[in-house]
Design a protein around this motif. Sequence first.
Motif, PDB file in Angstrom:
ATOM      1  N   THR A 121      58.712  26.837  49.366  1.00 24.32           N
ATOM      2  CA  THR A 121      57.507  26.561  49.008  1.00 24.32           C
ATOM      3  C   THR A 121      56.692  27.713  48.900  1.00 24.32           C
ATOM      4  N   PRO A 150      59.965  15.348  49.521  1.00 26.29           N
ATOM      5  CA  PRO A 150      59.103  16.028  48.830  1.00 26.29           C
ATOM      6  C   PRO A 150      57.937  15.364  48.681  1.00 26.29           C
ATOM      7  N   ARG A 154      54.181  16.691  50.229  1.00 23.90           N
ATOM      8  CA  ARG A 154      53.145  16.976  49.491  1.00 23.90           C
ATOM      9  C   ARG A 154      51.744  16.269  50.123  1.00 23.90           C
ATOM     10  N   SER A 180      54.663  23.517  44.320  1.00 19.94           N
ATOM     11  CA  SER A 180      55.993  24.205  44.612  1.00 19.94           C
ATOM     12  C   SER A 180      56.711  23.484  45.608  1.00 19.94           C
ATOM     13  N   LYS A 182      59.418  21.238  45.942  1.00 22.13           N
ATOM     14  CA  LYS A 182      60.390  20.571  44.938  1.00 22.13           C
ATOM     15  C   LYS A 182      61.675  20.123  45.633  1.00 22.13           C
ATOM     16  N   ASP A 183      62.289  20.591  46.809  1.00 19.66           N
ATOM     17  CA  ASP A 183      63.638  20.572  47.268  1.00 19.66           C
ATOM     18  C   ASP A 183      63.467  19.167  47.811  1.00 19.66           C
ATOM     19  N   ASP A 184      64.560  18.263  47.834  1.00 16.93           N
ATOM     20  CA  ASP A 184      64.901  17.178  48.257  1.00 16.93           C
ATOM     21  C   ASP A 184      66.341  17.013  48.842  1.00 16.93           C
TER      22      ASP A 184
END
Length: 236
Positions: A121, A150, A154, A180, A182-184
Amino acid sequence: KIDRVPELLRYPLKYGFRTILYVAEDQQQQLLGMALLDHDAELSFAYLDYLASASRLAGRGVGGALYDRVRSEALSLGVSGVFYECLPDDPALCRDPDVLKQNRARLRFYERYGARPIIGTAYETPVTVGGDNPPYLVFDDLGQGTKLRPDYLRNVVKAILQRKYPDICGPDYVRMVLASIKDDPVQLRAPRYSSVHDSAEENAAPNPSTLGRIAVVVSDQHEIHHVHERGYVESP
């Protein structure tokens, strides 16, 4: 920041968190250290705002005792884990070698509990171009094996940046950081200072049953203590 602690405790809703203060004292009631934990019940996360011990007591276990207590109480609150900021241990982000050494020691301490920086991130982006020592966002899942998603992160990051740094992090900066993520699932940095075996004991889920219990008596008349403009005037 320290001067604002009384206000945080008196008017928790003003800052969007319920703030809990912990102190470590000796038998003569001399202050040895303190920790400040923020709790967001709606998003179900805790934020460690401050952890400090007297400089003369470095390495004497005061910080560890406080952090053990913070972890136990955070688990009893049913949160996903504890978030906090740590200054970076990357020479590219920290120019002062003395500060870099302190940063590494602090991250080493938390890593023993399984807490590591969130990666992938833009959280550690300096607010001003060329800024030094932008913090990592670190996560301790309290030994629960929490997988951060994510969307959830956020919301957590938005709450931290907007409530903690309203005068520093403008809307454009907040949107940039949120975009930024985004990873899951969200990824944590691989252990850098210890092996999984080394941190197994500290990283185990704390036992909330070790906390003192108090009886709370509630009646329908307690509604009079709730002033909607200020929050709960009294709390156990």
